[in-house]
Design a protein around this motif. Structure first.
Motif, PDB file in Angstrom:
ATOM      1  N   ILE A   1       2.704  -2.525  -0.139  1.00 14.78           N
ATOM      2  CA  ILE A   1       2.622  -2.388   1.323  1.00 14.78           C
ATOM      3  C   ILE A   1       1.432  -3.192   1.851  1.00 14.78           C
ATOM      4  CG2 ILE A   1       2.137  -0.745   3.189  1.00 14.78           C
ATOM      5  CD1 ILE A   1       4.991  -0.520   2.159  1.00 14.78           C
ATOM      6  N   ILE A   2       0.295  -3.059   1.188  1.00 13.13           N
ATOM      7  CA  ILE A   2      -0.908  -3.799   1.604  1.00 13.13           C
ATOM      8  C   ILE A   2      -0.712  -5.293   1.367  1.00 13.13           C
ATOM      9  CG2 ILE A   2      -3.384  -4.138   1.212  1.00 13.13           C
ATOM     10  CD1 ILE A   2      -2.628  -1.505   2.700  1.00 13.13           C
ATOM     11  N   GLN A   3      -0.156  -5.666   0.225  1.00 14.22           N
ATOM     12  CA  GLN A   3       0.050  -7.081  -0.087  1.00 14.22           C
ATOM     13  C   GLN A   3       0.974  -7.731   0.932  1.00 14.22           C
ATOM     14  OE1 GLN A   3      -1.683  -8.816  -2.454  1.00 14.22           O
ATOM     15  NE2 GLN A   3      -0.811 -10.554  -1.354  1.00 14.22           N
ATOM     16  N   ALA A   4       1.959  -6.979   1.420  1.00 11.34           N
ATOM     17  CA  ALA A   4       2.886  -7.525   2.417  1.00 11.34           C
ATOM     18  C   ALA A   4       2.156  -7.925   3.693  1.00 11.34           C
ATOM     19  CB  ALA A   4       3.985  -6.507   2.721  1.00 11.34           C
ATOM     20  N   LEU A   5       1.096  -7.201   4.045  1.00 14.39           N
ATOM     21  CA  LEU A   5       0.303  -7.579   5.218  1.00 14.39           C
ATOM     22  C   LEU A   5      -0.316  -8.959   5.010  1.00 14.39           C
ATOM     23  CD1 LEU A   5      -1.521  -4.183   5.819  1.00 14.39           C
ATOM     24  CD2 LEU A   5       0.247  -5.184   7.284  1.00 14.39           C
ATOM     25  N   TYR A   6      -0.869  -9.183   3.825  1.00 12.55           N
ATOM     26  CA  TYR A   6      -1.509 -10.467   3.530  1.00 12.55           C
ATOM     27  C   TYR A   6      -0.494 -11.599   3.398  1.00 12.55           C
ATOM     28  CZ  TYR A   6      -6.023  -8.221   2.770  1.00 12.55           C
ATOM     29  OH  TYR A   6      -7.208  -7.547   2.950  1.00 12.55           O
TER      30      TYR A   6
ATOM     31  N   ALA B   1       7.451 -11.293  10.305  1.00  8.99           N
ATOM     32  CA  ALA B   1       6.977 -10.759   9.024  1.00  8.99           C
ATOM     33  C   ALA B   1       5.775  -9.833   9.224  1.00  8.99           C
ATOM     34  CB  ALA B   1       6.612 -11.897   8.079  1.00  8.99           C
ATOM     35  N   ILE B   2       4.913 -10.187  10.159  1.00  4.17           N
ATOM     36  CA  ILE B   2       3.748  -9.341  10.461  1.00  4.17           C
ATOM     37  C   ILE B   2       4.206  -8.011  11.041  1.00  4.17           C
ATOM     38  CG2 ILE B   2       1.725  -9.116  11.955  1.00  4.17           C
ATOM     39  CD1 ILE B   2       1.445 -12.230  11.642  1.00  4.17           C
ATOM     40  N   GLU B   3       5.162  -8.067  11.981  1.00  5.62           N
ATOM     41  CA  GLU B   3       5.679  -6.837  12.573  1.00  5.62           C
ATOM     42  C   GLU B   3       6.353  -5.959  11.528  1.00  5.62           C
ATOM     43  OE1 GLU B   3       8.171  -7.977  15.849  1.00  5.62           O
ATOM     44  OE2 GLU B   3       6.454  -8.529  17.097  1.00  5.62           O
ATOM     45  N   LYS B   4       7.137  -6.557  10.642  1.00  2.04           N
ATOM     46  CA  LYS B   4       7.810  -5.795   9.598  1.00  2.04           C
ATOM     47  C   LYS B   4       6.797  -5.169   8.651  1.00  2.04           C
ATOM     48  CE  LYS B   4      11.321  -5.928   5.975  1.00  2.04           C
ATOM     49  NZ  LYS B   4      10.785  -4.732   5.410  1.00  2.04           N
ATOM     50  N   ALA B   5       5.785  -5.935   8.255  1.00  2.00           N
ATOM     51  CA  ALA B   5       4.755  -5.401   7.360  1.00  2.00           C
ATOM     52  C   ALA B   5       4.020  -4.240   8.019  1.00  2.00           C
ATOM     53  CB  ALA B   5       3.781  -6.513   6.957  1.00  2.00           C
ATOM     54  N   GLY B   6       3.736  -4.370   9.301  1.00  3.81           N
ATOM     55  CA  GLY B   6       3.079  -3.281  10.028  1.00  3.81           C
ATOM     56  C   GLY B   6       3.970  -2.052  10.137  1.00  3.81           C
ATOM     57  N   ASP B   7       5.245  -2.272  10.408  1.00  2.32           N
ATOM     58  CA  ASP B   7       6.193  -1.157  10.480  1.00  2.32           C
ATOM     59  C   ASP B   7       6.341  -0.475   9.121  1.00  2.32           C
ATOM     60  OD1 ASP B   7       6.586  -1.734  13.154  1.00  2.32           O
ATOM     61  OD2 ASP B   7       8.535  -2.724  12.844  1.00  2.32           O
ATOM     62  N   ASP B   8       6.426  -1.281   8.063  1.00  2.00           N
ATOM     63  CA  ASP B   8       6.534  -0.719   6.704  1.00  2.00           C
ATOM     64  C   ASP B   8       5.281   0.081   6.365  1.00  2.00           C
ATOM     65  OD1 ASP B   8       9.015  -1.901   6.432  1.00  2.00           O
ATOM     66  OD2 ASP B   8       8.307  -3.536   5.142  1.00  2.00           O
ATOM     67  N   TRP B   9       4.116  -0.448   6.736  1.00  2.00           N
ATOM     68  CA  TRP B   9       2.856   0.261   6.482  1.00  2.00           C
ATOM     69  C   TRP B   9       2.876   1.607   7.200  1.00  2.00           C
ATOM     70  CZ3 TRP B   9      -0.930   2.494   9.346  1.00  2.00           C
ATOM     71  CH2 TRP B   9      -2.113   2.826   8.690  1.00  2.00           C
ATOM     72  N   SER B  10       3.268   1.601   8.459  1.00  2.00           N
ATOM     73  CA  SER B  10       3.284   2.820   9.260  1.00  2.00           C
ATOM     74  C   SER B  10       4.251   3.860   8.683  1.00  2.00           C
ATOM     75  CB  SER B  10       3.671   2.483  10.701  1.00  2.00           C
ATOM     76  OG  SER B  10       3.689   3.643  11.491  1.00  2.00           O
ATOM     77  N   ALA B  11       5.439   3.421   8.333  1.00  2.00           N
ATOM     78  CA  ALA B  11       6.431   4.346   7.773  1.00  2.00           C
ATOM     79  C   ALA B  11       5.940   4.931   6.454  1.00  2.00           C
ATOM     80  CB  ALA B  11       7.760   3.626   7.571  1.00  2.00           C
ATOM     81  N   PHE B  12       5.371   4.092   5.613  1.00  2.00           N
ATOM     82  CA  PHE B  12       4.864   4.563   4.322  1.00  2.00           C
ATOM     83  C   PHE B  12       3.705   5.532   4.545  1.00  2.00           C
ATOM     84  CE2 PHE B  12       2.813   4.514   0.228  1.00  2.00           C
ATOM     85  CZ  PHE B  12       3.840   4.288  -0.677  1.00  2.00           C
ATOM     86  N   TYR B  13       2.828   5.198   5.475  1.00  2.00           N
ATOM     87  CA  TYR B  13       1.655   6.029   5.764  1.00  2.00           C
ATOM     88  C   TYR B  13       2.074   7.426   6.228  1.00  2.00           C
ATOM     89  CZ  TYR B  13      -2.868   7.481   7.601  1.00  2.00           C
ATOM     90  OH  TYR B  13      -4.037   8.169   7.839  1.00  2.00           O
ATOM     91  N   GLN B  14       3.056   7.498   7.099  1.00  2.00           N
ATOM     92  CA  GLN B  14       3.488   8.783   7.651  1.00  2.00           C
ATOM     93  C   GLN B  14       3.966   9.750   6.577  1.00  2.00           C
ATOM     94  OE1 GLN B  14       6.392   7.908  10.672  1.00  2.00           O
ATOM     95  NE2 GLN B  14       4.868   6.998  12.047  1.00  2.00           N
TER      96      GLN B  14
ATOM     97  N   GLY C   1      -7.034  -0.040   2.953  1.00  2.00           N
ATOM     98  CA  GLY C   1      -6.394  -1.353   2.844  1.00  2.00           C
ATOM     99  C   GLY C   1      -6.205  -1.999   4.196  1.00  2.00           C
ATOM    100  N   MET C   2      -5.817  -1.206   5.176  1.00  2.00           N
ATOM    101  CA  MET C   2      -5.623  -1.739   6.533  1.00  2.00           C
ATOM    102  C   MET C   2      -6.960  -2.162   7.137  1.00  2.00           C
ATOM    103  SD  MET C   2      -3.625  -2.668   8.929  1.00  2.00           S
ATOM    104  CE  MET C   2      -1.998  -1.919   8.869  1.00  2.00           C
ATOM    105  N   ARG C   3      -8.009  -1.372   6.916  1.00  2.00           N
ATOM    106  CA  ARG C   3      -9.345  -1.756   7.418  1.00  2.00           C
ATOM    107  C   ARG C   3      -9.807  -3.062   6.781  1.00  2.00           C
ATOM    108  NH1 ARG C   3     -10.089   3.771   8.002  1.00  2.00           N
ATOM    109  NH2 ARG C   3     -10.625   4.158   5.835  1.00  2.00           N
TER     110      ARG C   3
END
Length: 81
Positions: free
Chosen positions: A6-11, A18-31, A44-46
């Motif tokens: 999830i973190i690697q996808a942001l990078y 792709a940025i929006e998808k990575a952010g959405d994936d991060w949010s869904a996983f985080y929840q 990782g996000m910080r």
């Protein structure tokens, strides 16, 4: 996906979609994450945000340098005319 992925996808994201998808994936996983995974994801996000800010500063510095060189060239050219 694993939390590391999830973190690697942001990078790895290099387009707006792709940025929006990575952010959405991060949010869904985080929840749905455990407290430990939430801490990992938040850290990782910080770090990702800090890296983006640092790259932005570096890019800004490089642009300022190019602009200064351009202005110096214009000044030198106008002095020769």
């Amino acid at each position: 996906m694993k939390k590391e992925q999830i973190i690697q996808a942001l990078y790895d994201a290099n387009t707006l979609d792709a940025i929006e998808k990575a952010g959405d994936d991060w949010s869904a996983f985080y929840q749905n994450a455990s407290p430990e995974d939430k801490e990992y994801l938040a850290n990782g996000m910080r770090q990702f945000a800090d890296d983006v800010i640092e790259k932005s500063k570096q890019s800004s510095f490089e642009v300022q340098k190019v602009l200064a060189e351009f202005e110096a060239m214009k000044l030198a050219e106008s002095q020769h005319q």
